[in-house]
Design a protein around this motif. Structure first.
Motif, short mmCIF file in Angstrom:
data_model
loop_
_atom_site.label_atom_id
_atom_site.label_comp_id
_atom_site.label_asym_id
_atom_site.label_seq_id
_atom_site.Cartn_x
_atom_site.Cartn_y
_atom_site.Cartn_z
N LYS A 1 42.61 33.09 40.85
CA LYS A 1 42.70 32.89 42.29
C LYS A 1 43.85 33.71 42.88
CE LYS A 1 40.76 28.20 42.22
NZ LYS A 1 41.03 26.76 42.49
N LEU A 2 44.95 33.82 42.12
CA LEU A 2 46.11 34.57 42.59
C LEU A 2 45.83 36.07 42.70
CD1 LEU A 2 49.02 32.95 40.51
CD2 LEU A 2 48.65 32.75 42.98
N ASN B 1 46.19 40.61 45.95
CA ASN B 1 45.71 41.98 45.76
C ASN B 1 46.36 42.65 44.54
OD1 ASN B 1 44.11 44.20 46.41
ND2 ASN B 1 45.72 45.12 47.67
N LEU B 2 46.26 41.99 43.38
CA LEU B 2 46.95 42.42 42.17
C LEU B 2 45.99 43.10 41.20
CD1 LEU B 2 49.15 39.26 41.48
CD2 LEU B 2 49.92 41.48 42.35
N PRO B 3 46.17 44.39 40.95
CA PRO B 3 45.34 45.06 39.95
C PRO B 3 45.68 44.56 38.53
CG PRO B 3 46.45 46.65 41.39
CD PRO B 3 47.10 45.32 41.61
N VAL B 4 44.66 44.37 37.73
CA VAL B 4 44.83 44.01 36.33
C VAL B 4 44.03 45.00 35.49
CG1 VAL B 4 44.46 42.25 34.55
CG2 VAL B 4 45.15 41.57 36.88
N ARG B 5 44.67 45.56 34.48
CA ARG B 5 44.02 46.53 33.60
C ARG B 5 44.02 45.97 32.17
NH1 ARG B 5 42.68 47.68 37.91
NH2 ARG B 5 43.45 49.35 39.25
N GLY C 1 33.97 37.69 38.26
CA GLY C 1 34.36 37.17 39.57
C GLY C 1 35.52 37.92 40.20
N ILE C 2 36.24 38.72 39.40
CA ILE C 2 37.36 39.51 39.95
C ILE C 2 37.21 40.98 39.54
CG2 ILE C 2 39.04 37.61 40.11
CD1 ILE C 2 40.21 38.58 37.41
N GLU C 3 35.96 41.42 39.39
CA GLU C 3 35.69 42.77 38.89
C GLU C 3 36.33 43.87 39.73
OE1 GLU C 3 32.25 40.20 37.45
OE2 GLU C 3 33.42 40.43 39.31
N SER C 4 36.48 43.66 41.03
CA SER C 4 37.05 44.70 41.89
C SER C 4 38.55 44.84 41.70
CB SER C 4 36.75 44.40 43.36
OG SER C 4 37.29 43.16 43.76
#
Length: 271
Positions: A209-210, A215-219, A240-243
Protein backbone atom coordinates in the motif's frame (compact mmCIF):
# COMPACT_ATOMS: atom_id res chain seq x y z
CA UNK A 1 36.64 2.89 1.06
CA UNK A 2 36.52 4.48 4.50
CA UNK A 3 35.27 2.83 7.67
CA UNK A 4 34.17 3.98 11.10
CA UNK A 5 32.19 2.95 14.17
CA UNK A 6 28.90 4.45 15.29
CA UNK A 7 28.38 4.30 19.04
CA UNK A 8 24.87 3.10 19.68
CA UNK A 9 23.78 2.38 23.23
CA UNK A 10 26.47 -0.02 24.51
CA UNK A 11 27.41 -1.24 21.02
CA UNK A 12 29.79 -0.19 18.27
CA UNK A 13 28.16 -0.44 14.85
CA UNK A 14 30.74 -0.71 12.11
CA UNK A 15 29.97 0.88 8.76
CA UNK A 16 31.81 1.88 5.62
CA UNK A 17 31.25 4.49 2.95
CA UNK A 18 32.61 4.96 -0.52
CA UNK A 19 31.91 7.11 -3.54
CA UNK A 20 31.62 10.89 -3.74
CA UNK A 21 28.27 11.43 -5.44
CA UNK A 22 25.36 13.51 -4.24
CA UNK A 23 22.88 10.64 -4.25
CA UNK A 24 22.84 8.33 -1.23
CA UNK A 25 22.56 4.53 -1.21
CA UNK A 26 22.23 2.48 1.97
CA UNK A 27 23.65 -1.01 1.42
CA UNK A 28 22.39 -3.95 3.47
CA UNK A 29 24.36 -7.17 3.21
CA UNK A 30 23.40 -10.82 3.20
CA UNK A 31 23.75 -13.47 5.89
CA UNK A 32 27.36 -14.10 6.91
CA UNK A 33 28.64 -11.18 4.84
CA UNK A 34 29.51 -7.56 5.60
CA UNK A 35 29.12 -4.08 4.21
CA UNK A 36 32.31 -4.54 2.20
CA UNK A 37 30.39 -6.88 -0.15
CA UNK A 38 29.19 -3.78 -2.01
CA UNK A 39 32.57 -2.10 -2.44
CA UNK A 40 32.98 -3.16 -6.08
CA UNK A 41 30.14 -0.78 -6.99
CA UNK A 42 32.27 2.27 -6.24
CA UNK A 43 34.20 2.21 -9.51
CA UNK A 44 30.98 2.02 -11.50
CA UNK A 45 28.70 4.55 -9.77
CA UNK A 46 30.96 6.24 -7.19
CA UNK A 47 30.97 9.60 -8.96
CA UNK A 48 27.18 9.82 -8.85
CA UNK A 49 26.50 8.11 -5.53
CA UNK A 50 27.78 7.89 -2.00
CA UNK A 51 27.24 4.37 -0.70
CA UNK A 52 27.00 3.58 3.00
CA UNK A 53 27.05 0.00 4.24
CA UNK A 54 26.21 -1.16 7.76
CA UNK A 55 27.54 -4.32 9.38
CA UNK A 56 24.44 -5.83 10.96
CA UNK A 57 24.59 -7.37 14.49
CA UNK A 58 26.99 -10.33 14.75
CA UNK A 59 28.33 -9.56 11.27
CA UNK A 60 31.50 -7.93 10.05
CA UNK A 61 33.21 -5.75 12.63
CA UNK A 62 30.09 -4.61 14.49
CA UNK A 63 30.38 -5.17 18.24
CA UNK A 64 26.79 -5.80 19.26
CA UNK A 65 26.38 -5.72 23.03
CA UNK A 66 22.59 -5.53 23.38
CA UNK A 67 22.13 -9.27 23.83
CA UNK A 68 20.12 -11.11 21.20
CA UNK A 69 17.89 -8.11 20.63
CA UNK A 70 17.77 -5.91 17.53
CA UNK A 71 14.49 -4.05 17.22
CA UNK A 72 12.95 -2.10 14.37
CA UNK A 73 13.56 1.00 16.49
CA UNK A 74 17.27 0.12 16.69
CA UNK A 75 17.45 -0.28 12.92
CA UNK A 76 15.61 2.98 12.26
CA UNK A 77 17.67 4.98 14.76
CA UNK A 78 20.98 3.74 13.33
CA UNK A 79 19.80 4.48 9.79
CA UNK A 80 18.54 7.96 10.64
CA UNK A 81 21.76 8.78 12.49
CA UNK A 82 23.88 7.91 9.47
CA UNK A 83 21.41 9.64 7.17
CA UNK A 84 21.76 12.86 9.11
CA UNK A 85 25.55 12.52 9.26
CA UNK A 86 26.02 12.16 5.51
CA UNK A 87 23.27 14.31 4.03
CA UNK A 88 21.70 16.28 6.90
CA UNK A 89 18.71 13.97 6.96
CA UNK A 90 16.79 15.66 4.14
CA UNK A 91 17.91 13.74 1.04
CA UNK A 92 15.95 10.63 0.12
CA UNK A 93 17.77 7.29 0.27
CA UNK A 94 18.03 4.44 -2.20
CA UNK A 95 17.92 1.11 -0.38
CA UNK A 96 20.05 -1.70 -1.78
CA UNK A 97 19.56 -5.03 0.00
CA UNK A 98 20.92 -8.47 -0.80
CA UNK A 99 19.42 -11.70 0.58
CA UNK A 100 18.91 -11.15 4.34
CA UNK A 101 19.62 -7.48 3.70
CA UNK A 102 16.58 -7.44 1.45
CA UNK A 103 14.39 -8.18 4.46
CA UNK A 104 16.08 -5.35 6.34
CA UNK A 105 15.53 -3.02 3.39
CA UNK A 106 11.83 -3.92 3.29
CA UNK A 107 11.56 -3.14 7.00
CA UNK A 108 13.15 0.27 6.42
CA UNK A 109 10.82 0.88 3.48
CA UNK A 110 7.90 0.17 5.80
CA UNK A 111 9.26 2.40 8.58
CA UNK A 112 10.72 5.30 6.58
CA UNK A 113 8.74 5.39 3.36
CA UNK A 114 8.81 9.18 3.18
CA UNK A 115 12.62 9.18 3.19
CA UNK A 116 13.10 6.51 0.54
CA UNK A 117 13.85 7.27 -3.10
CA UNK A 118 13.95 3.71 -4.46
CA UNK A 119 14.41 0.13 -3.24
CA UNK A 120 16.59 -2.38 -5.06
CA UNK A 121 16.35 -5.95 -3.78
CA UNK A 122 18.79 -8.64 -4.89
CA UNK A 123 17.58 -12.21 -4.24
CA UNK A 124 15.77 -10.81 -1.19
CA UNK A 125 14.69 -12.61 1.91
CA UNK A 126 11.49 -11.29 3.48
CA UNK A 127 8.99 -11.81 0.65
CA UNK A 128 7.87 -15.14 2.08
CA UNK A 129 7.70 -16.39 5.65
CA UNK A 130 9.96 -19.41 5.91
CA UNK A 131 8.28 -21.89 8.22
CA UNK A 132 11.53 -23.14 9.80
CA UNK A 133 12.83 -19.62 10.38
CA UNK A 134 9.49 -18.66 11.93
CA UNK A 135 9.53 -21.73 14.17
CA UNK A 136 13.15 -21.17 15.26
CA UNK A 137 12.83 -17.46 15.99
CA UNK A 138 9.20 -16.56 16.67
CA UNK A 139 8.22 -19.34 19.08
CA UNK A 140 9.65 -20.10 22.51
CA UNK A 141 9.77 -23.87 22.06
CA UNK A 142 11.18 -23.58 18.54
CA UNK A 143 13.92 -21.20 19.66
CA UNK A 144 14.89 -23.51 22.53
CA UNK A 145 15.04 -26.44 20.12
CA UNK A 146 17.04 -24.32 17.70
CA UNK A 147 19.56 -23.48 20.43
CA UNK A 148 19.83 -27.14 21.45
CA UNK A 149 20.33 -28.24 17.84
CA UNK A 150 23.13 -25.75 17.28
CA UNK A 151 24.96 -27.35 20.23
CA UNK A 152 24.00 -30.94 19.36
CA UNK A 153 23.38 -31.08 15.58
CA UNK A 154 23.70 -34.83 15.01
CA UNK A 155 19.98 -35.58 14.97
CA UNK A 156 19.34 -32.69 12.59
CA UNK A 157 21.93 -33.91 10.08
CA UNK A 158 20.22 -37.31 10.09
CA UNK A 159 16.84 -35.69 9.50
CA UNK A 160 18.20 -33.68 6.57
CA UNK A 161 19.70 -36.76 4.95
CA UNK A 162 16.44 -38.64 5.32
CA UNK A 163 14.51 -35.73 3.84
CA UNK A 164 16.90 -35.58 0.91
CA UNK A 165 16.52 -39.30 0.22
CA UNK A 166 12.75 -38.93 0.29
CA UNK A 167 13.09 -35.93 -2.06
CA UNK A 168 11.48 -33.63 0.50
CA UNK A 169 14.66 -31.53 0.67
CA UNK A 170 16.58 -30.69 -2.50
CA UNK A 171 20.34 -31.11 -2.78
CA UNK A 172 21.03 -27.37 -2.88
CA UNK A 173 19.24 -26.78 0.42
CA UNK A 174 21.06 -29.76 1.93
CA UNK A 175 24.46 -28.39 0.87
CA UNK A 176 23.51 -24.88 1.97
CA UNK A 177 22.44 -26.13 5.42
CA UNK A 178 25.52 -28.30 5.88
CA UNK A 179 27.75 -25.36 5.04
CA UNK A 180 26.23 -23.25 7.79
CA UNK A 181 26.04 -25.82 10.59
CA UNK A 182 29.14 -27.91 10.00
CA UNK A 183 31.30 -25.96 12.46
CA UNK A 184 30.81 -25.08 16.14
CA UNK A 185 31.51 -21.37 15.68
CA UNK A 186 29.37 -21.17 12.57
CA UNK A 187 26.47 -22.81 14.41
CA UNK A 188 26.81 -20.40 17.34
CA UNK A 189 26.77 -17.45 14.96
CA UNK A 190 23.77 -18.87 13.14
CA UNK A 191 21.82 -19.02 16.38
CA UNK A 192 22.90 -15.51 17.43
CA UNK A 193 22.22 -13.96 14.04
CA UNK A 194 18.84 -15.57 13.41
CA UNK A 195 17.61 -14.92 16.93
CA UNK A 196 18.84 -11.32 17.00
CA UNK A 197 17.17 -10.48 13.66
CA UNK A 198 13.80 -12.01 14.62
CA UNK A 199 12.08 -8.62 15.08
CA UNK A 200 12.81 -7.63 11.49
CA UNK A 201 9.68 -8.98 9.83
CA UNK A 202 8.20 -6.54 7.29
CA UNK A 203 4.47 -6.40 6.73
CA UNK A 204 4.17 -7.04 2.99
CA UNK A 205 0.50 -6.11 2.68
CA UNK A 206 1.17 -2.74 4.30
CA UNK A 207 4.29 -2.17 2.19
CA UNK A 208 2.33 -2.84 -1.01
CA UNK A 209 0.00 0.00 0.00
CA UNK A 210 2.90 2.34 0.78
CA UNK A 211 4.62 1.82 -2.57
CA UNK A 212 1.95 3.51 -4.76
CA UNK A 213 1.02 5.98 -2.03
CA UNK A 214 4.60 7.31 -1.97
CA UNK A 215 5.34 6.59 -5.63
CA UNK A 216 8.26 4.33 -4.68
CA UNK A 217 10.02 2.31 -7.40
CA UNK A 218 11.02 -1.21 -6.39
CA UNK A 219 13.46 -3.28 -8.44
CA UNK A 220 13.80 -7.03 -7.91
CA UNK A 221 16.70 -9.13 -9.21
CA UNK A 222 16.82 -12.92 -8.92
CA UNK A 223 19.02 -15.75 -10.10
CA UNK A 224 17.21 -18.22 -12.32
CA UNK A 225 19.01 -21.14 -10.66
CA UNK A 226 18.63 -19.93 -7.09
CA UNK A 227 17.24 -22.84 -5.07
CA UNK A 228 17.25 -20.89 -1.79
CA UNK A 229 15.17 -17.83 -2.71
CA UNK A 230 13.04 -18.43 -5.78
CA UNK A 231 11.98 -15.73 -8.28
CA UNK A 232 8.36 -16.82 -7.82
CA UNK A 233 8.38 -14.97 -4.51
CA UNK A 234 9.03 -11.71 -6.33
CA UNK A 235 6.40 -12.45 -8.95
CA UNK A 236 3.79 -12.90 -6.24
CA UNK A 237 4.88 -9.74 -4.42
CA UNK A 238 4.58 -7.49 -7.47
CA UNK A 239 1.00 -8.49 -8.28
CA UNK A 240 -1.10 -5.35 -8.09
CA UNK A 241 1.90 -2.98 -8.08
CA UNK A 242 3.37 -3.89 -11.48
CA UNK A 243 3.74 -0.25 -12.55
CA UNK A 244 6.02 0.41 -9.58
CA UNK A 245 7.79 -2.93 -9.19
CA UNK A 246 9.89 -4.62 -11.86
CA UNK A 247 11.38 -8.11 -11.73
CA UNK A 248 14.52 -9.26 -13.52
CA UNK A 249 15.95 -12.77 -13.67
CA UNK A 250 19.56 -13.47 -14.63
CA UNK A 251 21.47 -16.65 -15.41
CA UNK A 252 22.99 -17.36 -12.01
CA UNK A 253 22.24 -18.86 -8.61
CA UNK A 254 21.78 -17.09 -5.29
CA UNK A 255 25.05 -15.12 -5.49
CA UNK A 256 23.74 -12.20 -7.50
CA UNK A 257 25.79 -9.61 -5.60
CA UNK A 258 29.00 -10.07 -7.58
CA UNK A 259 30.99 -7.82 -9.85
CA UNK A 260 30.35 -10.09 -12.82
CA UNK A 261 26.65 -9.19 -12.45
CA UNK A 262 27.30 -5.45 -12.38
CA UNK A 263 25.75 -4.86 -15.82
CA UNK A 264 22.46 -6.15 -14.43
CA UNK A 265 22.68 -4.39 -11.04
CA UNK A 266 23.61 -0.87 -12.11
CA UNK A 267 20.57 -0.23 -14.37
CA UNK A 268 18.27 -1.16 -11.51
CA UNK A 269 19.89 1.47 -9.31
CA UNK A 270 19.89 4.16 -11.97
CA UNK A 271 16.47 3.52 -13.53
Amino acid sequence: MQTAFLTYRSSQVHYCWFGTGQKLILCLHGYGESSESFHFLEKYIGTDYTLIGIDLPFHGKTQWNEGLQFSVADLVTITETLHAKYCDGTQRITLLGYSMGGRVALQLLQSLAGKIEKTVLLAPDGLKVNFWYWLATQTYIGNRLFGFTMKHPGWFFSLLKAGNKLKLINQSVLKFTRHYINDTTVRRLLYERWTTMRAIKPNLAFIKKLIPAHNLPVRLLYGQYDRIIRPERGEKFRRGIESFCTLHIIQTGHQVLQEKQVKEIIPLIES
